[in-house]
Design an enzyme around this catalytic site. Structure first.
Site, mmCIF file in Angstrom:
data_model
loop_
_atom_site.group_PDB
_atom_site.id
_atom_site.type_symbol
_atom_site.label_atom_id
_atom_site.label_comp_id
_atom_site.label_asym_id
_atom_site.label_seq_id
_atom_site.Cartn_x
_atom_site.Cartn_y
_atom_site.Cartn_z
ATOM 1 N N LYS A 85 -7.178 -14.737 -5.290
ATOM 2 C CA LYS A 85 -6.312 -15.266 -4.229
ATOM 3 C C LYS A 85 -7.017 -16.324 -3.370
ATOM 4 O O LYS A 85 -6.424 -17.342 -3.026
ATOM 5 C CB LYS A 85 -5.809 -14.125 -3.335
ATOM 6 C CG LYS A 85 -4.792 -13.221 -4.029
ATOM 7 C CD LYS A 85 -4.259 -12.169 -3.079
ATOM 8 C CE LYS A 85 -3.253 -11.283 -3.783
ATOM 9 N NZ LYS A 85 -2.575 -10.339 -2.906
ATOM 10 N N ASP A 109 3.034 -12.139 0.511
ATOM 11 C CA ASP A 109 2.757 -10.704 0.733
ATOM 12 C C ASP A 109 3.287 -10.206 2.085
ATOM 13 O O ASP A 109 4.026 -9.228 2.153
ATOM 14 C CB ASP A 109 1.246 -10.434 0.665
ATOM 15 C CG ASP A 109 0.747 -10.324 -0.769
ATOM 16 O OD1 ASP A 109 1.526 -9.923 -1.641
ATOM 17 O OD2 ASP A 109 -0.439 -10.639 -0.996
HETATM 18 P P1 NDP Z 1 -8.914 -4.263 1.306
HETATM 19 O O1 NDP Z 1 -9.988 -3.630 0.462
HETATM 20 O O2 NDP Z 1 -8.948 -5.718 1.542
HETATM 21 O O3 NDP Z 1 -8.907 -3.528 2.747
HETATM 22 C C1 NDP Z 1 -9.029 -2.144 2.845
HETATM 23 C C2 NDP Z 1 -8.762 -1.710 4.285
HETATM 24 O O4 NDP Z 1 -8.819 -0.276 4.332
HETATM 25 C C3 NDP Z 1 -9.780 -2.212 5.293
HETATM 26 O O5 NDP Z 1 -9.155 -2.391 6.532
HETATM 27 C C4 NDP Z 1 -10.781 -1.053 5.335
HETATM 28 O O6 NDP Z 1 -11.511 -0.959 6.543
HETATM 29 C C5 NDP Z 1 -9.842 0.121 5.274
HETATM 30 N N1 NDP Z 1 -10.501 1.345 4.786
HETATM 31 C C6 NDP Z 1 -10.778 1.655 3.494
HETATM 32 N N2 NDP Z 1 -11.390 2.867 3.447
HETATM 33 C C7 NDP Z 1 -11.508 3.300 4.716
HETATM 34 C C8 NDP Z 1 -12.037 4.479 5.329
HETATM 35 N N3 NDP Z 1 -12.580 5.455 4.573
HETATM 36 N N4 NDP Z 1 -11.979 4.615 6.664
HETATM 37 C C9 NDP Z 1 -11.420 3.628 7.434
HETATM 38 N N5 NDP Z 1 -10.900 2.490 6.924
HETATM 39 C C10 NDP Z 1 -10.934 2.322 5.596
HETATM 40 O O7 NDP Z 1 -7.549 -3.801 0.626
HETATM 41 P P2 NDP Z 1 -6.109 -4.488 0.783
HETATM 42 O O8 NDP Z 1 -5.977 -4.983 2.174
HETATM 43 O O9 NDP Z 1 -5.880 -5.404 -0.329
HETATM 44 O O10 NDP Z 1 -5.126 -3.234 0.548
HETATM 45 C C11 NDP Z 1 -4.947 -2.234 1.526
HETATM 46 C C12 NDP Z 1 -3.849 -1.279 1.080
HETATM 47 O O11 NDP Z 1 -2.608 -1.964 1.012
HETATM 48 C C13 NDP Z 1 -4.085 -0.670 -0.299
HETATM 49 O O12 NDP Z 1 -3.728 0.694 -0.263
HETATM 50 C C14 NDP Z 1 -3.131 -1.418 -1.188
HETATM 51 O O13 NDP Z 1 -2.657 -0.637 -2.262
HETATM 52 C C15 NDP Z 1 -1.977 -1.714 -0.229
HETATM 53 N N6 NDP Z 1 -1.242 -2.914 -0.631
HETATM 54 C C16 NDP Z 1 0.101 -2.788 -0.871
HETATM 55 C C17 NDP Z 1 0.857 -3.880 -1.240
HETATM 56 C C18 NDP Z 1 2.310 -3.719 -1.500
HETATM 57 O O14 NDP Z 1 2.914 -4.626 -2.093
HETATM 58 N N7 NDP Z 1 2.941 -2.640 -1.067
HETATM 59 C C19 NDP Z 1 0.228 -5.211 -1.401
HETATM 60 C C20 NDP Z 1 -1.187 -5.233 -1.098
HETATM 61 C C21 NDP Z 1 -1.883 -4.111 -0.752
HETATM 62 P P3 NDP Z 1 -12.913 -1.767 6.719
HETATM 63 O O15 NDP Z 1 -12.518 -3.208 6.949
HETATM 64 O O16 NDP Z 1 -13.527 -1.146 7.917
HETATM 65 O O17 NDP Z 1 -13.689 -1.567 5.450
#
Ligand code: NDP
Length: 291
Positions: free
Chosen positions: A83, A120
């Site tokens: 992306k 998105d």
């Molecule tokens: P990223 O990896 O870019 O971001 C992950 C996020 O989750 C960050 O904010 C991260 O925090 C947080 N996180 C992960 N693990 C933990 C934890 N153990 N404790 C606290 N915070 C945590 O992923 P995406 O943004 O791409 O995706 C996020 C979610 O959205 C996913 O579940 C994905 O499936 C869903 N999604 C759904 C879509 C849809 O069409 N419905 C489209 C895109 C995504 P930190 O920054 O602190 O690491």
């Protein structure tokens, strides 16, 4: 060719020399739901288009754009890990939100050349409005998460006229960067801000994966109220433990399928110029994901 094959050809259900091709690039891409969504849409709209998934390794984004030009593909979806690289490769040829996010998930022709969009976050706002009947304009939204999806949702909420956005994330530097994309309506907050929000959105990956596991939630469920809208971007499982707890507390809940659907609807309309057959696309994805 047998009778069924001739019938399929006559009705445009088999590709021919005139068929337009659209594709998703990514790695991994084999399990993408986009081919199901778009092929169901093309078929229901009676369009002679076909959509395929193409694995492209990291570093291949610019070459993939050249291939789109060479093969005159009708449209391109972009997923991990490309992306950001596609946004860089398209330079100035980006929509406002794709430029802000530095990320493209949909490439289309604008008459002259390729143009990058990000559908998105708009897909999420569409799902709130069209599936839950909720308009975020003027509302206070608590956004949990500041990864790629969280940033896209933040920018789209700003475009939709959100009243106040509180970004809550484990990594506060990322929360600050996300809030900065929105401007003065957004602040970085603590988890307690969930209590005062009208809409609470989980854009973290906490709760993702089958089956839902009790206690694996992005915020304490005691903070949720009956008069809130609680939305989870996760669609596998369809009902996370967090959404189930929110519903038990009386909140209106929205799962992630709507965002998946409406980001594709927006892409479909960019490429074809035709209103997307939303019911058929929704039916196809529901049949695949199930309850
Ligand atoms: P990223 O990896 O870019 O971001 C992950 C996020 O989750 C960050 O904010 C991260 O925090 C947080 N996180 C992960 N693990 C933990 C934890 N153990 N404790 C606290 N915070 C945590 O992923 P995406 O943004 O791409 O995706 C996020 C979610 O959205 C996913 O579940 C994905 O499936 C869903 N999604 C759904 C879509 C849809 O069409 N419905 C489209 C895109 C995504 P930190 O920054 O602190 O690491």
């Amino acid at each position: 060719m047998n009778g069924a094959g001739i019938d399929a050809l006559r009705h445009g259900r088999l590709p021919s020399g005139a068929t337009r091709v659209a594709a998703v690039i990514g790695e991994p891409v084999r399990h993408s739901l986009s081919p199901v969504l778009h092929n169901a849409g093309f078929q229901a709209a009676g369009l002679d288009w076909v959509y395929v998934a193409l694995p492209v390794p990291p570093g291949g984004a610019a070459a993939a754009l050249d291939a789109v030009r060479l093969f005159r593909l009708g449209g391109l979806s972009v997923t991990m890990p490309h992306k950001e690289a596609i946004a860089v490769a398209l330079g100035e040829r980006l929509s406002e939100n794709a430029r802000l996010l530095g990320a493209v998930n949909c490439v289309r022709w604008d008459g002259e050349d390729l143009w990058g969009e990000n559908t998105d976050g708009g897909g999420f706002v569409d799902s709130l409005r069209l599936e839950a009947g909720v308009d975020p304009a003027g509302a206070h939204v608590a956004l949990l998460g500041a990864g790629g999806a969280g940033r896209a949702v933040a920018v789209a909420l700003a475009e939709a006229g959100v009243g106040r956005l509180t970004v809550i994330n484990r990594d506060t530097t990322k929360a600050e960067r996300t809030a900065a994309l929105v401007g003065r309506r957004a602040t970085v907050g603590a988890m307690s801000a969930v209590q005062t929000a009208d809409i609470v959105v989980n854009a973290t990956s906490i709760g993702m994966g089958r089956p839902a596991v009790d206690g694996v939630v992005p915020c304490p469920v005691e903070l949720l109220r009956a008069d809130q809208v609680v939305a989870d971007l996760i669609y596998q499982p369809l009902r996370t433990a967090w959404l189930t707890a929110a519903a038990e507390r009386g909140a209106r809940t929205v799962n992630g399928v709507g965002m998946l659907l409406y980001q594709a609807v927006r892409a479909f309309e960019h490429w074809t110029g035709v209103a997307a057959p939303v019911t058929a696309m929704r039916g196809a994805v529901d049949a695949l994901i199930g309850e």
